[in-house]
Design a protein around this motif. Sequence first.
Motif, PDB file in Angstrom:
ATOM      1  N   GLU A   1      -4.515   8.340   4.193  1.00  0.00           N
ATOM      2  CA  GLU A   1      -3.259   8.996   3.849  1.00  0.00           C
ATOM      3  C   GLU A   1      -2.955   8.777   2.365  1.00  0.00           C
ATOM      4  OE1 GLU A   1      -0.290   7.371   6.361  1.00  0.00           O
ATOM      5  OE2 GLU A   1      -1.174   8.154   8.219  1.00  0.00           O
ATOM      6  N   ALA A   2      -2.274   9.740   1.759  1.00  0.00           N
ATOM      7  CA  ALA A   2      -1.928   9.623   0.345  1.00  0.00           C
ATOM      8  C   ALA A   2      -0.856   8.563   0.147  1.00  0.00           C
ATOM      9  CB  ALA A   2      -1.435  10.971  -0.183  1.00  0.00           C
ATOM     10  N   GLY A   3      -0.988   7.820  -0.909  1.00  0.00           N
ATOM     11  CA  GLY A   3       0.015   6.810  -1.238  1.00  0.00           C
ATOM     12  C   GLY A   3      -0.294   5.460  -0.631  1.00  0.00           C
ATOM     13  N   LEU A   4       0.476   4.469  -1.065  1.00  0.00           N
ATOM     14  CA  LEU A   4       0.320   3.096  -0.602  1.00  0.00           C
ATOM     15  C   LEU A   4       1.558   2.675   0.171  1.00  0.00           C
ATOM     16  CD1 LEU A   4      -1.114   1.489  -3.867  1.00  0.00           C
ATOM     17  CD2 LEU A   4      -2.395   2.415  -1.930  1.00  0.00           C
ATOM     18  N   ILE A   5       1.339   2.025   1.290  1.00  0.00           N
ATOM     19  CA  ILE A   5       2.462   1.545   2.101  1.00  0.00           C
ATOM     20  C   ILE A   5       3.162   0.387   1.389  1.00  0.00           C
ATOM     21  CG2 ILE A   5       3.126   0.553   4.328  1.00  0.00           C
ATOM     22  CD1 ILE A   5       0.761   2.030   5.565  1.00  0.00           C
ATOM     23  N   SER A   6       2.382  -0.450   0.753  1.00  0.00           N
ATOM     24  CA  SER A   6       2.940  -1.546  -0.047  1.00  0.00           C
ATOM     25  C   SER A   6       2.571  -1.315  -1.507  1.00  0.00           C
ATOM     26  CB  SER A   6       2.388  -2.896   0.415  1.00  0.00           C
ATOM     27  OG  SER A   6       2.726  -3.913  -0.504  1.00  0.00           O
ATOM     28  N   THR A   7       3.547  -1.470  -2.378  1.00  0.00           N
ATOM     29  CA  THR A   7       3.303  -1.300  -3.813  1.00  0.00           C
ATOM     30  C   THR A   7       3.370  -2.639  -4.555  1.00  0.00           C
ATOM     31  OG1 THR A   7       5.657  -0.789  -4.147  1.00  0.00           O
ATOM     32  CG2 THR A   7       4.139   1.073  -3.826  1.00  0.00           C
ATOM     33  N   ASP A   8       3.094  -3.723  -3.848  1.00  0.00           N
ATOM     34  CA  ASP A   8       3.104  -5.036  -4.491  1.00  0.00           C
ATOM     35  C   ASP A   8       2.034  -5.153  -5.576  1.00  0.00           C
ATOM     36  OD1 ASP A   8       5.161  -5.794  -2.871  1.00  0.00           O
ATOM     37  OD2 ASP A   8       3.987  -7.112  -1.581  1.00  0.00           O
ATOM     38  N   LEU A   9       0.867  -4.551  -5.333  1.00  0.00           N
ATOM     39  CA  LEU A   9      -0.273  -4.733  -6.227  1.00  0.00           C
ATOM     40  C   LEU A   9      -0.604  -3.491  -7.046  1.00  0.00           C
ATOM     41  CD1 LEU A   9      -2.644  -6.697  -3.822  1.00  0.00           C
ATOM     42  CD2 LEU A   9      -0.847  -7.577  -5.319  1.00  0.00           C
ATOM     43  N   ALA A  10      -0.246  -2.323  -6.568  1.00  0.00           N
ATOM     44  CA  ALA A  10      -0.541  -1.075  -7.261  1.00  0.00           C
ATOM     45  C   ALA A  10       0.497  -0.041  -6.852  1.00  0.00           C
ATOM     46  CB  ALA A  10      -1.956  -0.599  -6.932  1.00  0.00           C
ATOM     47  N   THR A  11       0.522   1.066  -7.567  1.00  0.00           N
ATOM     48  CA  THR A  11       1.551   2.077  -7.310  1.00  0.00           C
ATOM     49  C   THR A  11       0.989   3.395  -6.786  1.00  0.00           C
ATOM     50  OG1 THR A  11       1.443   2.785  -9.631  1.00  0.00           O
ATOM     51  CG2 THR A  11       3.084   1.115  -9.046  1.00  0.00           C
ATOM     52  N   SER A  12      -0.302   3.612  -6.871  1.00  0.00           N
ATOM     53  CA  SER A  12      -0.866   4.875  -6.393  1.00  0.00           C
ATOM     54  C   SER A  12      -2.239   4.638  -5.796  1.00  0.00           C
ATOM     55  CB  SER A  12      -0.962   5.900  -7.535  1.00  0.00           C
ATOM     56  OG  SER A  12      -1.847   5.443  -8.540  1.00  0.00           O
ATOM     57  N   GLY A  13      -2.623   5.553  -4.917  1.00  0.00           N
ATOM     58  CA  GLY A  13      -3.911   5.432  -4.254  1.00  0.00           C
ATOM     59  C   GLY A  13      -3.866   6.043  -2.871  1.00  0.00           C
ATOM     60  N   MET A  14      -4.618   5.472  -1.953  1.00  0.00           N
ATOM     61  CA  MET A  14      -4.655   5.956  -0.575  1.00  0.00           C
ATOM     62  C   MET A  14      -4.698   4.770   0.368  1.00  0.00           C
ATOM     63  SD  MET A  14      -8.627   7.194  -0.218  1.00  0.00           S
ATOM     64  CE  MET A  14      -8.488   8.276  -1.635  1.00  0.00           C
ATOM     65  N   SER A  15      -4.343   4.998   1.610  1.00  0.00           N
ATOM     66  CA  SER A  15      -4.314   3.906   2.584  1.00  0.00           C
ATOM     67  C   SER A  15      -4.714   4.409   3.959  1.00  0.00           C
ATOM     68  CB  SER A  15      -2.921   3.267   2.638  1.00  0.00           C
ATOM     69  OG  SER A  15      -1.933   4.242   2.898  1.00  0.00           O
ATOM     70  N   VAL A  16      -5.203   3.489   4.757  1.00  0.00           N
ATOM     71  CA  VAL A  16      -5.630   3.770   6.138  1.00  0.00           C
ATOM     72  C   VAL A  16      -4.954   2.764   7.055  1.00  0.00           C
ATOM     73  CG1 VAL A  16      -7.574   3.628   7.719  1.00  0.00           C
ATOM     74  CG2 VAL A  16      -7.841   4.815   5.554  1.00  0.00           C
ATOM     75  N   LYS A  17      -4.249   3.258   8.057  1.00  0.00           N
ATOM     76  CA  LYS A  17      -3.652   2.357   9.041  1.00  0.00           C
ATOM     77  C   LYS A  17      -4.750   1.748   9.896  1.00  0.00           C
ATOM     78  CE  LYS A  17       0.727   4.887   9.270  1.00  0.00           C
ATOM     79  NZ  LYS A  17       1.665   5.662  10.127  1.00  0.00           N
ATOM     80  N   TYR A  18      -4.716   0.425  10.015  1.00  0.00           N
ATOM     81  CA  TYR A  18      -5.783  -0.248  10.751  1.00  0.00           C
ATOM     82  C   TYR A  18      -5.192  -1.378  11.595  1.00  0.00           C
ATOM     83  CZ  TYR A  18     -10.207  -2.512  11.814  1.00  0.00           C
ATOM     84  OH  TYR A  18     -11.282  -3.057  12.464  1.00  0.00           O
ATOM     85  N   PRO A  19      -4.775  -1.046  12.829  1.00  0.00           N
ATOM     86  CA  PRO A  19      -4.280  -2.090  13.729  1.00  0.00           C
ATOM     87  C   PRO A  19      -5.404  -3.067  14.062  1.00  0.00           C
ATOM     88  CG  PRO A  19      -3.731   0.115  14.523  1.00  0.00           C
ATOM     89  CD  PRO A  19      -4.718   0.292  13.428  1.00  0.00           C
ATOM     90  N   ILE A  20      -5.057  -4.340  14.122  1.00  0.00           N
ATOM     91  CA  ILE A  20      -6.059  -5.377  14.380  1.00  0.00           C
ATOM     92  C   ILE A  20      -5.765  -6.043  15.724  1.00  0.00           C
ATOM     93  CG2 ILE A  20      -7.038  -7.554  13.558  1.00  0.00           C
ATOM     94  CD1 ILE A  20      -6.310  -6.670  10.735  1.00  0.00           C
ATOM     95  N   ASP A  21      -6.787  -6.141  16.556  1.00  0.00           N
ATOM     96  CA  ASP A  21      -6.666  -6.830  17.837  1.00  0.00           C
ATOM     97  C   ASP A  21      -6.670  -8.335  17.575  1.00  0.00           C
ATOM     98  OD1 ASP A  21      -6.838  -7.904  20.365  1.00  0.00           O
ATOM     99  OD2 ASP A  21      -8.373  -6.490  21.066  1.00  0.00           O
ATOM    100  N   PRO A  22      -5.582  -9.053  17.913  1.00  0.00           N
ATOM    101  CA  PRO A  22      -5.531 -10.498  17.656  1.00  0.00           C
ATOM    102  C   PRO A  22      -6.690 -11.261  18.278  1.00  0.00           C
ATOM    103  CG  PRO A  22      -3.365  -9.689  18.262  1.00  0.00           C
ATOM    104  CD  PRO A  22      -4.323  -8.574  18.501  1.00  0.00           C
ATOM    105  N   GLN A  23      -7.275 -10.686  19.328  1.00  0.00           N
ATOM    106  CA  GLN A  23      -8.391 -11.372  19.986  1.00  0.00           C
ATOM    107  C   GLN A  23      -9.700 -11.215  19.207  1.00  0.00           C
ATOM    108  OE1 GLN A  23      -8.590  -9.903  24.010  1.00  0.00           O
ATOM    109  NE2 GLN A  23      -6.618 -10.827  24.597  1.00  0.00           N
TER     110      GLN A  23
END
Length: 441
Positions: free
Chosen positions: A177-199
Amino acid sequence: MEVKLKTTGTEQWYQTITFKLVTVGLLILILLIPLSMVKSVIREREQTDQQVETEIMEQWGGPQIISGPILHLPVYYYTQDKNGHIKKTKKWLHIMPDDLNTEGYIEPHKRHRGIYETVIFNSQLSINGNFDSLNKLTIDADEVDWNKGFISLAITDNRGIKGKVDFKINNQLFEPEAGLISTDLATSGMSVKYPIDPQLISEKINFNITIDISGAKAISFNPIGKKTNINLVSSWKDPSFNGSFLPTKSQISDKGFEANWTITHLNRNFPQYWIGTKHSINENQLGVELYVPVNHYQKSLRSAKYGILIICLTLLVFLFIELVKKKTIQLLQYMLVGLALVLFFSILTALSEFLGFAWAYLAASASIILMVTLYSYGVLKDKAQALWVAALLIVLYTFLFVLLQLNDFAFLAGNIGLFVALAFIMKASTKIKSTNSSQLN
């Protein structure tokens, strides 16, 4: 017997050598005005060139900085106020990759707009590696939301992204997806949602990204991996490696360049993971600039800086001819020769926009040498003296051209040339004394 300059009762103050020297000196100072105007025109043309470059970059994409991929996880802190209400504060945990390998091919192009050109590029990047198992993390937070994780790839200018991006995580293809969900480290780019199984946090997360990115002038990378390996190949034969690290290995030839960087986490100033904005990833960039050797505007401006030298030496030669050979040269004639020498730099700049600097220099210098030589013959009525003027101008313009091709040794060569020129002037000045001292008291 003491030798003295002979003066006659009919000689006026304005006929003396001193007055002639002062007059020619003032004329040289006056010629600085049109010379400075030519320099201003060159700077204006160069600024226009830079404006065109900026416009092309705004449409195509500017210098690119690639950072990532980076794994982000939301973490929560719980605090209780005076009324017993629980307040939930969200921050982001940023995790750098363990291994980060980038292979890139940079394909340069020259984009023209009118007479101006800008270097742009297309790059095909293959980024692969892995994140270490997450069960090794020591997280100072009350809660980690594994289900809301995402992986980002920061890019300075998203307009440079061309075509489809293959973003694979653990051999599974994701749609970025376009944009970054968090802009702590950068302001532009792309991101992929990646749920992680705790197990499954004890397993490594592998990634493989293929992306085409365009830009202009330069491409850089942030070496954020625990071990970062970057290998770039291009057909551009004038690379300028920039940033905090030079390539570990590099090879440059007429066919292009190949460069490799190997960086470890010990070479940078931030850890493998942290929460919030404690650290910046932009302090230790590395990359390559598609360097353009000194362009014709810069060379023209550099040549104009030596203009006063050419004017002084040429007019001094005319002055010596007048004094030694008893020729009469009017002030207007000195002025016309000086203006012709100033005109050279304007002609050079105009022709270089179409012919390139070398051919423009040859055409402009040949024209001015021919014009001044013919004018000298018309004024002096002496073929030998006119040929001496031509020889001087050929030497001066040849020396200036060689000087402009030098970089590291230009200052040294310039000083040697000035030393030699001053020596010849001092030698020639002795002729004036002996000529005017032909009669003894």
